[in-house]
Design a protein around this motif. Structure first.
Motif, mmCIF file in Angstrom:
data_model
loop_
_atom_site.group_PDB
_atom_site.id
_atom_site.type_symbol
_atom_site.label_atom_id
_atom_site.label_comp_id
_atom_site.label_asym_id
_atom_site.label_seq_id
_atom_site.Cartn_x
_atom_site.Cartn_y
_atom_site.Cartn_z
ATOM 1 N N ALA A 198 1.141 -1.284 0.330
ATOM 2 C CA ALA A 198 -0.099 -0.126 0.330
ATOM 3 C C ALA A 198 0.919 1.172 -0.203
ATOM 4 C CB ALA A 198 -0.986 -0.088 0.824
ATOM 5 N N ALA A 199 0.675 2.324 -0.968
ATOM 6 C CA ALA A 199 1.189 3.824 -0.604
ATOM 7 C C ALA A 199 0.866 4.233 0.614
ATOM 8 C CB ALA A 199 0.155 4.255 -1.380
ATOM 9 N N VAL A 200 2.205 4.833 0.926
ATOM 10 C CA VAL A 200 2.278 5.299 1.896
ATOM 11 C C VAL A 200 2.353 6.651 1.684
ATOM 12 C CG1 VAL A 200 3.657 6.008 4.343
ATOM 13 C CG2 VAL A 200 4.210 3.460 3.408
ATOM 14 N N MET A 201 1.396 7.027 2.618
ATOM 15 C CA MET A 201 1.229 8.714 2.727
ATOM 16 C C MET A 201 0.739 9.707 3.918
ATOM 17 S SD MET A 201 -0.161 8.817 -0.922
ATOM 18 C CE MET A 201 -0.774 9.995 -0.788
ATOM 19 N N VAL A 202 1.440 10.812 3.781
ATOM 20 C CA VAL A 202 1.582 11.379 5.394
ATOM 21 C C VAL A 202 0.938 12.739 5.162
ATOM 22 C CG1 VAL A 202 2.744 12.140 7.295
ATOM 23 C CG2 VAL A 202 3.597 9.693 6.684
ATOM 24 N N GLY A 203 -0.319 13.030 5.968
ATOM 25 C CA GLY A 203 -0.667 14.868 5.122
ATOM 26 C C GLY A 203 -0.727 15.116 3.325
ATOM 27 N N GLY A 204 -1.716 13.917 3.260
ATOM 28 C CA GLY A 204 -1.539 13.727 1.184
ATOM 29 C C GLY A 204 -0.968 13.914 0.492
ATOM 30 N N VAL A 205 0.662 13.810 0.934
ATOM 31 C CA VAL A 205 2.354 13.205 0.546
ATOM 32 C C VAL A 205 2.916 12.118 0.388
ATOM 33 C CG1 VAL A 205 4.124 14.333 0.124
ATOM 34 C CG2 VAL A 205 3.120 15.682 0.720
ATOM 35 N N GLU A 206 2.861 11.146 -0.747
ATOM 36 C CA GLU A 206 3.163 9.962 -0.822
ATOM 37 C C GLU A 206 4.883 9.325 -0.389
ATOM 38 O OE1 GLU A 206 3.073 5.965 -2.997
ATOM 39 O OE2 GLU A 206 2.908 7.441 -3.867
ATOM 40 N N ILE A 207 4.545 8.849 0.246
ATOM 41 C CA ILE A 207 6.420 8.349 0.569
ATOM 42 C C ILE A 207 7.108 7.365 -0.507
ATOM 43 C CG2 ILE A 207 8.486 8.035 2.557
ATOM 44 C CD1 ILE A 207 6.950 8.528 4.288
ATOM 45 N N SER A 208 7.385 7.945 -1.467
ATOM 46 C CA SER A 208 8.457 6.815 -2.661
ATOM 47 C C SER A 208 8.381 5.882 -1.792
ATOM 48 C CB SER A 208 9.707 7.884 -3.330
ATOM 49 O OG SER A 208 10.121 6.734 -4.128
ATOM 50 N N PRO A 209 8.307 4.704 -2.728
ATOM 51 C CA PRO A 209 8.467 3.311 -2.638
ATOM 52 C C PRO A 209 10.084 3.024 -2.597
ATOM 53 C CG PRO A 209 6.655 3.168 -3.980
ATOM 54 C CD PRO A 209 7.170 3.993 -3.832
ATOM 55 N N ALA A 210 10.391 3.896 -3.544
ATOM 56 C CA ALA A 210 12.296 3.975 -3.709
ATOM 57 C C ALA A 210 13.058 4.505 -1.717
ATOM 58 C CB ALA A 210 12.612 4.244 -5.064
ATOM 59 N N VAL A 211 12.507 5.007 -2.150
ATOM 60 C CA VAL A 211 12.926 6.048 -0.426
ATOM 61 C C VAL A 211 12.750 4.889 0.758
ATOM 62 C CG1 VAL A 211 13.019 7.851 0.848
ATOM 63 C CG2 VAL A 211 12.832 8.520 -1.254
ATOM 64 N N ILE A 212 11.419 4.350 0.417
ATOM 65 C CA ILE A 212 11.360 3.139 1.552
ATOM 66 C C ILE A 212 11.990 2.125 1.080
ATOM 67 C CG2 ILE A 212 9.756 1.630 2.665
ATOM 68 C CD1 ILE A 212 7.469 3.789 1.498
ATOM 69 N N ALA A 213 12.182 1.773 0.493
ATOM 70 C CA ALA A 213 13.618 0.599 0.144
ATOM 71 C C ALA A 213 15.003 1.442 0.276
ATOM 72 C CB ALA A 213 13.460 0.375 -1.123
ATOM 73 N N ALA A 214 14.553 2.334 0.699
ATOM 74 C CA ALA A 214 17.032 2.955 0.491
ATOM 75 C C ALA A 214 16.449 2.923 2.434
ATOM 76 C CB ALA A 214 16.842 3.985 0.254
ATOM 77 N N GLU A 215 15.831 3.100 2.871
ATOM 78 C CA GLU A 215 16.017 3.264 4.138
ATOM 79 C C GLU A 215 15.403 1.951 5.206
ATOM 80 O OE1 GLU A 215 14.542 4.805 8.108
ATOM 81 O OE2 GLU A 215 15.805 5.386 6.572
ATOM 82 N N ALA A 216 14.634 0.433 4.610
ATOM 83 C CA ALA A 216 15.072 -0.367 4.916
ATOM 84 C C ALA A 216 16.460 -0.906 4.917
ATOM 85 C CB ALA A 216 14.868 -1.508 3.956
ATOM 86 N N GLN A 217 17.178 -0.588 4.423
ATOM 87 C CA GLN A 217 18.907 -0.783 4.802
ATOM 88 C C GLN A 217 19.535 -0.821 6.145
ATOM 89 O OE1 GLN A 217 21.299 0.156 1.979
ATOM 90 N NE2 GLN A 217 19.508 0.319 0.377
ATOM 91 N N ASN A 218 18.409 -0.042 6.853
ATOM 92 C CA ASN A 218 18.859 0.807 8.091
ATOM 93 C C ASN A 218 17.877 0.103 9.599
ATOM 94 O OD1 ASN A 218 20.674 2.837 7.438
ATOM 95 N ND2 ASN A 218 19.426 4.099 7.378
#
Length: 270
Positions: free
Chosen positions: A8-28
């Motif tokens: 599911a798309a991750v949205m905060v205040g109507g702004v989507e957090i890119s899946p690519a950004v989440i994938a990069a953060e998952a490394q942490n």
């Protein structure tokens, strides 16, 4: 072709957090399961975006802030720290609270028991039955010799021990709980001051001949010696609780999709 995992798309205040950004953060956020790592990363980023949105709403700019190691924080991190410093306050722990914590957890505030140890290591693998039995036999012979000649420990250690401590006559210095293998520790701490262990001690390293030299027993530390550290602990714990509640209050004010964050119903209580 490998199946594509749809999330599911991750949205905060109507702004989507890119899946690519989440994938990069998952490394942490290492985890045995990729979905768990993804979820942890998505939650962390949702919280970050939520805090930055609140900093925007309050007009908080980045300031010169350093982390615990003295490194200057990057712009977004500095803004978040400035926001938390403004919005989350925790009262200092007073002496009465510190004394109450001390009284309730006295077992935490005792000096460590220490035993100065001497030993001789006869190296042998437990998997090599013949070699291990020979080491046991040699150790029993050394124990008999030490009972007859207590002053010969340093000489015998230098001659027979496979441990580098043989250069110090077998002296290992003071040993505290958890600093050596369990078998060695159990035997050592059962000895009185100056007492030689009557039987060889077996471990994965081989066979040990052990003698306790001096003992420093555990002693209760006075409140005055630990008061500052107790206050620091109480204030840090209170701050973590306050930040968690502040985050849950913000989560109730902003629309978040794709992840679930806890939502508080009441006002911020320190």
């Amino acid at each position: 072709m490998a199946d594509v995992i749809e999330r599911a798309a991750v949205m905060v205040g109507g702004v989507e957090i890119s899946p690519a950004v989440i994938a990069a953060e998952a490394q942490n956020h290492p985890a045995g399961d990729a979905d768990v790592a993804w979820q942890s990363a998505a939650e962390a980023l949702a919280i970050k975006h939520m805090l930055l949105a609140e900093a925007d709403r309050l007009g908080i700019e980045a300031s010169e802030i350093e982390d615990a190691e003295g490194r200057k924080l990057a712009g977004e991190d500095a803004r978040i720290e400035a926001l938390l410093a403004q919005e989350v306050t925790v009262p200092e722990a007073n002496e009465a609270e510190a004394r109450r914590f001390y009284a309730q957890h006295q077992d935490r505030f005792a000096s460590e028991a220490l035993v100065e140890a001497e030993h001789i290591l006869l190296s042998a693998s437990p998997d090599d039955t013949l070699a291990y039995n020979m080491a046991l036999s040699d150790a029993r012979g050394l124990i008999r010799q030490l009972k007859a000649e207590p002053d010969s420990f340093a000489r015998l250690a230098h001659e027979y021990s496979a441990c580098p401590s043989k250069e110090q006559g077998g002296n290992l210095g003071q040993i505290g709980e958890g600093q050596t293998v369990a078998e060695f520790e159990e035997a050592l701490f059962a000895l009185g001051e100056g007492e030689l262990c009557r039987e060889p001690v077996r471990s994965r390293f081989g066979v040990h001949v052990i003698r306790a030299v001096r003992r420093a027993e555990s002693q209760q530390l006075p409140f005055e010696a630990v008061a500052a550290s107790i206050r620091t602990y109480l204030e840090e714990a209170s701050y973590r609780r306050a930040v968690a509640q502040y985050l849950s209050i913000l989560a109730g004010r902003i629309e978040i999709e794709g992840v679930e964050l806890p939502v508080a119903q009441g006002p911020l209580v320190q």
